[in-house]
Design an enzyme around this catalytic site. Structure first.
Site, mmCIF file in Angstrom:
data_model
loop_
_atom_site.group_PDB
_atom_site.id
_atom_site.type_symbol
_atom_site.label_atom_id
_atom_site.label_comp_id
_atom_site.label_asym_id
_atom_site.label_seq_id
_atom_site.Cartn_x
_atom_site.Cartn_y
_atom_site.Cartn_z
ATOM 1 N N LEU A 1 0.981 7.926 -3.657
ATOM 2 C CA LEU A 1 0.443 7.256 -2.576
ATOM 3 C C LEU A 1 -0.234 6.019 -2.875
ATOM 4 O O LEU A 1 -0.571 4.754 -2.445
ATOM 5 C CB LEU A 1 -0.258 8.041 -1.532
ATOM 6 C CG LEU A 1 -0.992 7.349 -0.298
ATOM 7 C CD1 LEU A 1 0.117 7.470 1.088
ATOM 8 C CD2 LEU A 1 -2.456 7.846 0.073
ATOM 9 N N CYS B 1 16.745 -1.993 12.350
ATOM 10 C CA CYS B 1 17.413 -1.994 10.880
ATOM 11 C C CYS B 1 17.981 -0.458 10.793
ATOM 12 O O CYS B 1 17.747 0.274 11.757
ATOM 13 C CB CYS B 1 16.197 -2.365 9.919
ATOM 14 S SG CYS B 1 15.128 -0.969 9.597
ATOM 15 N N THR C 1 -8.371 -1.017 3.235
ATOM 16 C CA THR C 1 -7.641 -2.073 3.199
ATOM 17 C C THR C 1 -8.601 -3.172 3.984
ATOM 18 O O THR C 1 -8.569 -4.452 3.260
ATOM 19 C CB THR C 1 -6.597 -1.841 4.085
ATOM 20 O OG1 THR C 1 -5.768 -1.098 3.588
ATOM 21 C CG2 THR C 1 -5.764 -3.344 4.429
ATOM 22 N N GLU D 1 -7.428 1.392 12.443
ATOM 23 C CA GLU D 1 -7.571 2.888 12.581
ATOM 24 C C GLU D 1 -8.501 3.312 13.825
ATOM 25 O O GLU D 1 -10.001 2.514 13.928
ATOM 26 C CB GLU D 1 -8.480 3.644 11.280
ATOM 27 C CG GLU D 1 -7.859 3.378 9.898
ATOM 28 C CD GLU D 1 -8.577 3.771 9.010
ATOM 29 O OE1 GLU D 1 -9.598 4.524 9.192
ATOM 30 O OE2 GLU D 1 -8.027 3.938 7.761
ATOM 31 N N ILE E 1 -8.697 9.849 1.435
ATOM 32 C CA ILE E 1 -7.376 10.260 1.870
ATOM 33 C C ILE E 1 -7.158 11.393 0.772
ATOM 34 O O ILE E 1 -6.566 12.569 1.154
ATOM 35 C CB ILE E 1 -6.371 9.189 1.362
ATOM 36 C CG1 ILE E 1 -6.516 8.132 2.463
ATOM 37 C CG2 ILE E 1 -4.939 9.922 1.512
ATOM 38 C CD1 ILE E 1 -5.657 6.970 2.386
ATOM 39 N N CYS F 1 10.613 -2.890 13.144
ATOM 40 C CA CYS F 1 11.595 -3.759 13.994
ATOM 41 C C CYS F 1 12.580 -3.006 14.778
ATOM 42 O O CYS F 1 13.034 -3.621 16.206
ATOM 43 C CB CYS F 1 12.515 -4.496 13.057
ATOM 44 S SG CYS F 1 13.912 -3.451 12.217
ATOM 45 N N HIS G 1 -10.934 -4.500 1.343
ATOM 46 C CA HIS G 1 -10.136 -5.701 0.590
ATOM 47 C C HIS G 1 -10.177 -6.906 1.265
ATOM 48 O O HIS G 1 -10.498 -8.118 0.983
ATOM 49 C CB HIS G 1 -8.722 -5.414 0.312
ATOM 50 C CG HIS G 1 -8.617 -4.131 -0.771
ATOM 51 N ND1 HIS G 1 -8.919 -4.380 -1.921
ATOM 52 C CD2 HIS G 1 -8.013 -3.059 -0.741
ATOM 53 C CE1 HIS G 1 -8.529 -3.377 -2.721
ATOM 54 N NE2 HIS G 1 -8.160 -2.386 -1.866
ATOM 55 N N ARG H 1 -18.136 12.125 -4.626
ATOM 56 C CA ARG H 1 -16.825 12.275 -3.925
ATOM 57 C C ARG H 1 -16.301 13.702 -4.442
ATOM 58 O O ARG H 1 -15.625 14.356 -3.894
ATOM 59 C CB ARG H 1 -15.943 11.104 -4.218
ATOM 60 C CG ARG H 1 -16.567 9.870 -3.438
ATOM 61 C CD ARG H 1 -15.468 8.818 -3.671
ATOM 62 N NE ARG H 1 -15.428 8.085 -2.176
ATOM 63 C CZ ARG H 1 -14.977 7.047 -1.977
ATOM 64 N NH1 ARG H 1 -13.976 6.578 -2.660
ATOM 65 N NH2 ARG H 1 -14.815 6.362 -0.901
ATOM 66 N N CYS I 1 11.435 1.023 7.599
ATOM 67 C CA CYS I 1 11.870 -0.008 8.241
ATOM 68 C C CYS I 1 11.729 -1.122 7.038
ATOM 69 O O CYS I 1 10.737 -1.192 6.484
ATOM 70 C CB CYS I 1 10.837 -0.434 9.232
ATOM 71 S SG CYS I 1 11.152 -2.108 10.139
ATOM 72 N N ASP J 1 -11.660 12.530 -10.284
ATOM 73 C CA ASP J 1 -12.492 11.489 -9.931
ATOM 74 C C ASP J 1 -13.322 10.921 -11.033
ATOM 75 O O ASP J 1 -13.457 11.581 -11.954
ATOM 76 C CB ASP J 1 -13.152 11.417 -8.441
ATOM 77 C CG ASP J 1 -13.163 10.093 -7.913
ATOM 78 O OD1 ASP J 1 -13.942 9.268 -8.225
ATOM 79 O OD2 ASP J 1 -12.225 9.815 -6.870
HETATM 80 P P1 NAD Z 1 -10.428 5.120 -2.430
HETATM 81 O O1 NAD Z 1 -10.456 3.646 -2.982
HETATM 82 O O2 NAD Z 1 -11.491 5.368 -1.227
HETATM 83 O O3 NAD Z 1 -10.356 6.267 -3.328
HETATM 84 C C1 NAD Z 1 -9.756 6.207 -4.783
HETATM 85 C C2 NAD Z 1 -10.714 6.869 -5.651
HETATM 86 O O4 NAD Z 1 -10.064 6.958 -6.787
HETATM 87 C C3 NAD Z 1 -12.014 6.814 -5.665
HETATM 88 O O5 NAD Z 1 -12.972 7.712 -5.172
HETATM 89 C C4 NAD Z 1 -12.356 6.367 -7.030
HETATM 90 O O6 NAD Z 1 -13.640 6.685 -7.733
HETATM 91 C C5 NAD Z 1 -11.217 7.180 -7.652
HETATM 92 N N1 NAD Z 1 -10.972 6.677 -9.081
HETATM 93 C C6 NAD Z 1 -11.010 5.553 -9.694
HETATM 94 N N2 NAD Z 1 -10.590 5.792 -11.221
HETATM 95 C C7 NAD Z 1 -9.986 7.045 -11.484
HETATM 96 C C8 NAD Z 1 -9.730 7.831 -12.389
HETATM 97 N N3 NAD Z 1 -9.418 7.325 -13.720
HETATM 98 N N4 NAD Z 1 -9.216 9.062 -12.221
HETATM 99 C C9 NAD Z 1 -9.532 9.599 -11.110
HETATM 100 N N5 NAD Z 1 -9.942 9.095 -9.908
HETATM 101 C C10 NAD Z 1 -9.943 7.564 -10.131
HETATM 102 O O7 NAD Z 1 -8.809 5.089 -1.624
HETATM 103 P P2 NAD Z 1 -8.347 5.793 -0.496
HETATM 104 O O8 NAD Z 1 -8.726 4.920 0.916
HETATM 105 O O9 NAD Z 1 -8.785 7.327 -0.404
HETATM 106 O O10 NAD Z 1 -6.896 5.639 -0.743
HETATM 107 C C11 NAD Z 1 -6.208 6.206 -1.781
HETATM 108 C C12 NAD Z 1 -5.245 5.166 -2.467
HETATM 109 O O11 NAD Z 1 -3.959 5.161 -1.569
HETATM 110 C C13 NAD Z 1 -5.668 3.866 -2.723
HETATM 111 O O12 NAD Z 1 -4.987 3.341 -3.828
HETATM 112 C C14 NAD Z 1 -4.966 3.259 -1.549
HETATM 113 O O13 NAD Z 1 -4.674 1.798 -1.722
HETATM 114 C C15 NAD Z 1 -3.572 3.940 -1.506
HETATM 115 N N6 NAD Z 1 -3.069 3.928 0.212
HETATM 116 C C16 NAD Z 1 -1.580 3.919 0.075
HETATM 117 C C17 NAD Z 1 -0.963 4.022 1.328
HETATM 118 C C18 NAD Z 1 0.285 3.864 1.330
HETATM 119 O O14 NAD Z 1 0.765 3.912 2.645
HETATM 120 N N7 NAD Z 1 1.194 3.946 0.467
HETATM 121 C C19 NAD Z 1 -2.001 3.896 2.573
HETATM 122 C C20 NAD Z 1 -3.388 4.098 2.572
HETATM 123 C C21 NAD Z 1 -4.154 3.949 1.334
HETATM 124 ZN ZN ZN Z 2 13.242 -1.524 11.090
#
Ligand code: NAD
Ligand code: ZN
Length: 341
Positions: A262, A96, A40, A64, A175, A93, A43, A200, A107, A195
């Site tokens: 996720l 809720c 994030t 973090e 993750i 909040c 981004h 990785r 929330c 991947d």
């Molecule tokens: P990251 O971007 O570091 O890892 C994503 C991985 O996916 C990369 O290593 C990338 O090479 C790989 N990838 C790309 N195309 C692919 C394909 N076709 N097949 C397989 N792998 C492929 O992200 P991260 O920080 O490890 O987070 C993982 C995901 O979780 C992200 O989409 C992030 O936005 C999301 N996220 C969600 C939450 C939530 O609360 N839901 C919280 C944190 C992160």
């Molecule tokens: Zn709440």
């Protein structure tokens, strides 16, 4: 105090002097020791479309962290100065229906530290006492600074019973890689990781993956054959945010398989026939359960889960540019910034 600030609505971050945060009666003031860089934050650094519509400049970013309590409001009685703490970056909040029922990760009005309110890339951070996680001081601070993403991995991996199950993880980002080790520890039989990045996939193997698939040249079906599995995967963790990866997953699940989603997918065309006729369950996973996930990840680490191989880069906070470059290179795991000097 020093802080890393999204000062202007353009790419980059600025090391700036900002006022120390003030605390309210229910808040805790934390002197930051270590922070980790999240996707994030990248981004926000890059100032992509999501960041442009979400972040109001100037904003101190980062969520973090680990640090020590240096001050607290008059309503805070159960913590003391010097306590080692991390914290939940989702400020909820508290009023809720879900919050009152103890489902605070659901929330209706969550605000993000370092996204919607001033963040942790700073010498000091103020958060409500209800967001503080008191840390086991035997756990290294590098590891504690990664509790937020480790929590995403833990929340996802513990969503379904994994004992004896075959698990497919799409996406070996930090993750995804952490969730490999958790799935193995939770009793999965085979863990297969996909991947498009060989560095990785190597890290995923080092964390215990039984098989890795570089989807640029290999297929998930090859892994199924190599492991002599007969009916596809029982459980899937989507952790890439990539629509192709998600559809690959849907097509390789056993009938009745369960997916924890996720990854944040852009608008995606999903093969709904495969979902319906194969009786799949897809569950969205957001953040961390407050505070069951924090408890579980602490006890997982206390009982031997080791995520230190995932921390590939460490810099002083003044070298944050190097940290972001490492994150953007695709050759990093977690990048930790030191604020202790
Ligand atoms: P990251 O971007 O570091 O890892 C994503 C991985 O996916 C990369 O290593 C990338 O090479 C790989 N990838 C790309 N195309 C692919 C394909 N076709 N097949 C397989 N792998 C492929 O992200 P991260 O920080 O490890 O987070 C993982 C995901 O979780 C992200 O989409 C992030 O936005 C999301 N996220 C969600 C939450 C939530 O609360 N839901 C919280 C944190 C992160
Ligand atoms: Zn709440």
């Amino acid at each position: 105090m020093k802080a890393l600030v999204k000062k202007y609505p353009e790419p980059g971050l600025w090391l700036d002097d900002v006022p120390e945060p003030e605390i309210g009666i229910n808040d805790v003031l934390i002197k930051i020791e270590k922070t980790a860089i999240c996707g994030t934050d990248v981004h926000i650094y890059n100032w992509d479309e999501w960041a442009q519509k979400t972040i109001k400049t100037p904003m101190t970013v980062g969520h973090e962290f680990v640090g020590r309590i240096v001050d607290m409001g008059s309503n805070v009685h159960d913590l003391k100065k010097g306590d080692l703490v991390s914290g939940e970056g989702h400020i909820v909040c508290g009023r809720c229906r879900n919050c009152l029922a103890g489902r605070r990760h659901l929330c209706k009005d969550t605000k993000g530290v370092g996204v919607n309110r001033t963040g942790a890339y700073a010498e000091y951070l103020a958060i409500p006492v209800t967001n503080v996680w008191l840390c086991d001081p035997n756990i290294p601070t590098d590891v504690l600074s990664c509790f937020d993403p480790l929590g995403n991995a833990t929340h996802t991996a513990l969503e379904y019973d994994l004992v004896g199950e075959d698990v497919l993880i799409t996406g070996a980002g930090p993750i995804g890689i952490m969730s490999v080790a958790i799935a193995k520890k939770a009793g999965a039989r085979y863990v297969v990781v996909t991947d498009v990045n060989p560095h990785r996939l190597e890290m995923a193997k080092a964390m215990g993956a039984d098989h890795t698939v570089d989807v640029r040249s290999e297929k998930i079906e090859d892994a199924i054959k190599a492991l002599a599995m007969t009916e596809g995967f029982d459980v899937g963790f989507e952790m890439s945010g990539n629509p192709t990866a998600f559809n690959d997953m849907i097509h390789n699940m056993a009938h009745g398989g369960k997916i924890a989603l996720l990854g944040i997918l852009p608008e995606t065309s999903i093969d709904w026939d495969a979902v319906v006729f194969n009786g799949l369950t897809i569950k969205g996973i957001y953040g961390r359960r407050m505070y069951e996930t924090w408890y579980k990840m602490t006890t997982l680490i206390q009982s031997g889960l080791d995520i230190t191989p995932i921390i590939t880069h460490r810099y002083h906070y003044t070298e944050f540019e190097k940290g972001f470059e490492a994150m953007k290179s695709g050759k990093s795991g977690k990048v930790v910034l030191d604020w202790t000097s």
